[in-house]
Design a protein around this motif. Sequence first.
Motif, PDB file in Angstrom:
ATOM      1  N   TYR A  83     123.474  30.764 -52.755  1.00 25.16           N
ATOM      2  CA  TYR A  83     122.095  30.616 -52.249  1.00 25.16           C
ATOM      3  C   TYR A  83     121.239  29.850 -53.254  1.00 25.16           C
ATOM      4  O   TYR A  83     120.528  28.904 -52.906  1.00 25.16           O
TER       5      TYR A  83
ATOM      6  N   ALA B 297     115.909  29.104 -43.601  1.00 25.66           N
ATOM      7  CA  ALA B 297     117.019  29.132 -44.557  1.00 25.66           C
ATOM      8  C   ALA B 297     117.966  30.275 -44.215  1.00 25.66           C
ATOM      9  O   ALA B 297     117.567  31.234 -43.546  1.00 25.66           O
TER      10      ALA B 297
ATOM     11  N   LEU C 250     110.325  26.738 -44.047  1.00 27.13           N
ATOM     12  CA  LEU C 250     110.664  28.103 -44.482  1.00 27.13           C
ATOM     13  C   LEU C 250     112.046  28.526 -43.989  1.00 27.13           C
ATOM     14  O   LEU C 250     112.557  29.573 -44.398  1.00 27.13           O
TER      15      LEU C 250
ATOM     16  N   ARG D 136     109.723  42.518 -44.088  1.00 30.03           N
ATOM     17  CA  ARG D 136     110.876  42.054 -44.864  1.00 30.03           C
ATOM     18  C   ARG D 136     112.168  42.456 -44.151  1.00 30.03           C
ATOM     19  O   ARG D 136     112.264  43.552 -43.577  1.00 30.03           O
TER      20      ARG D 136
ATOM     21  N   THR E 267     110.346  32.743 -37.234  1.00 31.40           N
ATOM     22  CA  THR E 267     110.703  34.121 -36.849  1.00 31.40           C
ATOM     23  C   THR E 267     110.907  35.020 -38.069  1.00 31.40           C
ATOM     24  O   THR E 267     111.087  36.226 -37.907  1.00 31.40           O
ATOM     25  N   GLY E 268     110.911  34.447 -39.248  1.00 29.69           N
ATOM     26  CA  GLY E 268     111.146  35.228 -40.467  1.00 29.69           C
ATOM     27  C   GLY E 268     109.868  35.874 -40.992  1.00 29.69           C
ATOM     28  O   GLY E 268     108.783  35.727 -40.412  1.00 29.69           O
ATOM     29  N   GLN E 269     110.021  36.595 -42.094  1.00 29.82           N
ATOM     30  CA  GLN E 269     108.867  37.284 -42.698  1.00 29.82           C
ATOM     31  C   GLN E 269     107.715  36.322 -43.000  1.00 29.82           C
ATOM     32  O   GLN E 269     106.575  36.514 -42.560  1.00 29.82           O
ATOM     33  N   ASP E 270     108.011  35.273 -43.771  1.00 30.04           N
ATOM     34  CA  ASP E 270     106.933  34.374 -44.208  1.00 30.04           C
ATOM     35  C   ASP E 270     106.396  33.555 -43.047  1.00 30.04           C
ATOM     36  O   ASP E 270     105.190  33.257 -42.991  1.00 30.04           O
TER      37      ASP E 270
ATOM     38  N   ASP F 252     117.037  23.289 -34.862  1.00 33.20           N
ATOM     39  CA  ASP F 252     117.876  23.905 -35.895  1.00 33.20           C
ATOM     40  C   ASP F 252     117.886  22.950 -37.084  1.00 33.20           C
ATOM     41  O   ASP F 252     118.004  21.721 -36.907  1.00 33.20           O
ATOM     42  N   LEU F 253     117.772  23.515 -38.284  1.00 36.25           N
ATOM     43  CA  LEU F 253     117.710  22.666 -39.479  1.00 36.25           C
ATOM     44  C   LEU F 253     118.976  21.834 -39.689  1.00 36.25           C
ATOM     45  O   LEU F 253     118.933  20.819 -40.372  1.00 36.25           O
TER      46      LEU F 253
ATOM     47  N   ARG G 263     115.413  29.156 -33.223  1.00 35.67           N
ATOM     48  CA  ARG G 263     116.755  28.870 -32.704  1.00 35.67           C
ATOM     49  C   ARG G 263     116.972  29.601 -31.394  1.00 35.67           C
ATOM     50  O   ARG G 263     116.540  30.745 -31.237  1.00 35.67           O
TER      51      ARG G 263
ATOM     52  N   HIS H 180     109.004  38.227 -52.645  1.00 36.83           N
ATOM     53  CA  HIS H 180     107.823  38.776 -51.976  1.00 36.83           C
ATOM     54  C   HIS H 180     108.255  39.503 -50.715  1.00 36.83           C
ATOM     55  O   HIS H 180     109.151  39.084 -50.006  1.00 36.83           O
TER      56      HIS H 180
ATOM     57  N   LYS I 177     119.328  26.299 -52.936  1.00 41.47           N
ATOM     58  CA  LYS I 177     117.872  26.167 -53.107  1.00 41.47           C
ATOM     59  C   LYS I 177     117.539  25.114 -54.168  1.00 41.47           C
ATOM     60  O   LYS I 177     116.528  24.414 -54.075  1.00 41.47           O
TER      61      LYS I 177
ATOM     62  N   LEU J 137     108.690  30.394 -55.355  1.00 39.08           N
ATOM     63  CA  LEU J 137     108.145  31.724 -55.111  1.00 39.08           C
ATOM     64  C   LEU J 137     109.086  32.803 -55.618  1.00 39.08           C
ATOM     65  O   LEU J 137     110.294  32.764 -55.362  1.00 39.08           O
TER      66      LEU J 137
ATOM     67  N   SER K 141     118.747  33.005 -46.053  1.00 42.04           N
ATOM     68  CA  SER K 141     117.894  33.385 -47.186  1.00 42.04           C
ATOM     69  C   SER K 141     118.398  34.585 -47.987  1.00 42.04           C
ATOM     70  O   SER K 141     117.751  34.967 -48.961  1.00 42.04           O
TER      71      SER K 141
HETATM   72  P1  NDP Z   1     113.707  35.273 -43.618  1.00 44.84           P
HETATM   73  O1  NDP Z   1     115.150  35.505 -43.843  1.00 44.84           O
HETATM   74  O2  NDP Z   1     112.848  36.399 -43.135  1.00 44.84           O
HETATM   75  O3  NDP Z   1     113.552  34.077 -42.549  1.00 44.84           O
HETATM   76  C1  NDP Z   1     114.421  32.976 -42.547  1.00 44.84           C
HETATM   77  C2  NDP Z   1     114.104  32.113 -41.345  1.00 44.84           C
HETATM   78  O4  NDP Z   1     115.002  30.988 -41.337  1.00 44.84           O
HETATM   79  C3  NDP Z   1     114.291  32.822 -39.990  1.00 44.84           C
HETATM   80  O5  NDP Z   1     113.221  32.443 -39.131  1.00 44.84           O
HETATM   81  C4  NDP Z   1     115.598  32.236 -39.485  1.00 44.84           C
HETATM   82  O6  NDP Z   1     115.699  32.210 -38.077  1.00 44.84           O
HETATM   83  C5  NDP Z   1     115.474  30.815 -40.021  1.00 44.84           C
HETATM   84  N1  NDP Z   1     116.735  30.086 -39.996  1.00 44.84           N
HETATM   85  C6  NDP Z   1     117.942  30.497 -40.434  1.00 44.84           C
HETATM   86  N2  NDP Z   1     118.863  29.551 -40.203  1.00 44.84           N
HETATM   87  C7  NDP Z   1     118.220  28.498 -39.612  1.00 44.84           C
HETATM   88  C8  NDP Z   1     118.637  27.256 -39.115  1.00 44.84           C
HETATM   89  N3  NDP Z   1     119.909  26.856 -39.170  1.00 44.84           N
HETATM   90  N4  NDP Z   1     117.718  26.431 -38.563  1.00 44.84           N
HETATM   91  C9  NDP Z   1     116.410  26.821 -38.486  1.00 44.84           C
HETATM   92  N5  NDP Z   1     115.958  28.013 -38.936  1.00 44.84           N
HETATM   93  C10 NDP Z   1     116.866  28.842 -39.487  1.00 44.84           C
HETATM   94  O7  NDP Z   1     113.105  34.643 -44.958  1.00 44.84           O
HETATM   95  P2  NDP Z   1     111.636  34.792 -45.609  1.00 44.84           P
HETATM   96  O8  NDP Z   1     110.629  34.648 -44.539  1.00 44.84           O
HETATM   97  O9  NDP Z   1     111.631  35.965 -46.506  1.00 44.84           O
HETATM   98  O10 NDP Z   1     111.607  33.521 -46.568  1.00 44.84           O
HETATM   99  C11 NDP Z   1     111.112  32.262 -46.114  1.00 44.84           C
HETATM  100  C12 NDP Z   1     111.689  31.164 -46.994  1.00 44.84           C
HETATM  101  O11 NDP Z   1     111.314  31.374 -48.337  1.00 44.84           O
HETATM  102  C13 NDP Z   1     113.218  31.091 -46.992  1.00 44.84           C
HETATM  103  O12 NDP Z   1     113.581  29.733 -47.122  1.00 44.84           O
HETATM  104  C14 NDP Z   1     113.600  31.850 -48.241  1.00 44.84           C
HETATM  105  O13 NDP Z   1     114.862  31.450 -48.727  1.00 44.84           O
HETATM  106  C15 NDP Z   1     112.466  31.449 -49.158  1.00 44.84           C
HETATM  107  N6  NDP Z   1     112.143  32.379 -50.225  1.00 44.84           N
HETATM  108  C16 NDP Z   1     111.884  33.690 -49.911  1.00 44.84           C
HETATM  109  C17 NDP Z   1     111.554  34.582 -50.898  1.00 44.84           C
HETATM  110  C18 NDP Z   1     111.237  36.004 -50.582  1.00 44.84           C
HETATM  111  O14 NDP Z   1     111.181  36.803 -51.513  1.00 44.84           O
HETATM  112  N7  NDP Z   1     110.981  36.366 -49.330  1.00 44.84           N
HETATM  113  C19 NDP Z   1     111.488  34.147 -52.315  1.00 44.84           C
HETATM  114  C20 NDP Z   1     111.674  32.731 -52.507  1.00 44.84           C
HETATM  115  C21 NDP Z   1     112.009  31.898 -51.490  1.00 44.84           C
HETATM  116  P3  NDP Z   1     116.424  33.418 -37.232  1.00 44.84           P
HETATM  117  O15 NDP Z   1     115.355  34.436 -37.001  1.00 44.84           O
HETATM  118  O16 NDP Z   1     116.857  32.721 -35.998  1.00 44.84           O
HETATM  119  O17 NDP Z   1     117.560  33.920 -38.077  1.00 44.84           O
END
Ligand code: NDP
Length: 326
Positions: free
Chosen positions: A151, A84, A82, A186, A10-13, A60-61, A33, A181, A155, A178, A86
Amino acid sequence: MPRALITGVTGQDGAYLSQLLLEKGYEVFGMARRTSTGGFQDGRLRWLGIVDRVRIVDGDLTDLSSMLRLMKDIEPDEVYNLGAQSFVGTSWHQPLLTAQVTALGVTNILEAVRVMRPQARFYQASSSEMYGLIQEAHQSEKTPFYPRSPYAVAKLYGHWITVNYRESFGLHASSGILFNHESPLRGIEFVTRKVTDAAARIKLGLAQKLPLGNIDAKRDWGHARDYVRAMWLMLQQDQGEDYVVATGRTTTVRDMCEIAFRHVGLNLDDHLFIDPDLFRPAEVDVLLGDPAKAHSKLGWQADTTLESMITEMVDADLERLRSRRV
Ligand code: NDP
Ligand code: GDP
């Protein structure tokens, strides 16, 4: 049809990686989740028009049993971790949760791979924040780490446990270090998106001011769409390894803001003010990656300039606000 399991879908990446893997013909399973409002956070997958093509599975992680179940049921060929907590700022407010998800969560998923699906290839989302108080001007795979936030400490654990499972159990496990990004997808709490959203709001008369903290900090910013390609390339190699993924150019927060405000014809200094509450307990002053290994071994390079990414983000925020998709 290869099968991929993505945590953090569900996150950006997660959204951009799903799009890439679908284009490549993968069956994509995304772990999400449960939420009390029903369903899951599907906004980014909807934005990319792929929400109906990703198979959402719950987990859930922090819950090893869900990781084991997913490996057994899905039998993925590739696993991208991915998920976290974050956001660096939140990690001082929730250091234990950050450790449980961002650090120990990696061991949970690695254990599930080791026990249930050792032939799967594994990607760990490591971060340039691990360099923190930088020990070399250009940070490469060989640069020593010095984390500066809960954080980054979490990591660092995730990075080393990935290396350790590769060396201990022979897993095909890669850690992608990485650098920052960004994209129109974002999270709004990160500085680029906060700035592009503010530039759009001020332009439309919906806001007046942009409060920021340390605008002298420098980051090596690239586009998420380019960076998920590097993740996939890592898992296509014969061996799991560690790679720095970066543009090799660093820019101050202030100069990044200038790009956004100039794009909509606004004068930054008419709107920016410094809010001392937005400074962090410990800062990472500058990050600048050396992506030479990713260039030579993966044939990867960043295609998007900072200017074109920031203007794309401002335009997307203008469109969101105009169509009330906020
Ligand atoms: P986001 O914050 O956009 O996404 C984080 C994702 O982790 C969401 O889908 C979130 O779910 C999920 N999440 C959070 N807690 C849990 C949990 N307990 N169990 C399962 N899933 C969980 O991050 P990005 O997409 O930007 O980044 C992807 C990864 O890359 C992350 O690990 C980040 O730390 C790492 N990273 C990112 C960088 C960047 O610049 N973007 C740089 C370097 C590393 P929910 O939607 O439910 O909250
Ligand atoms: P990070 O590199 O993962 O911490 O990414 P962020 O986008 O959160 O922050 C990048 C840099 O911008 C850091 O040095 C922050 O201290 C700085 N910054 C300055 N003002 C702000 C702000 O208002 N919000 C955020 N998120 N960062 C800010």
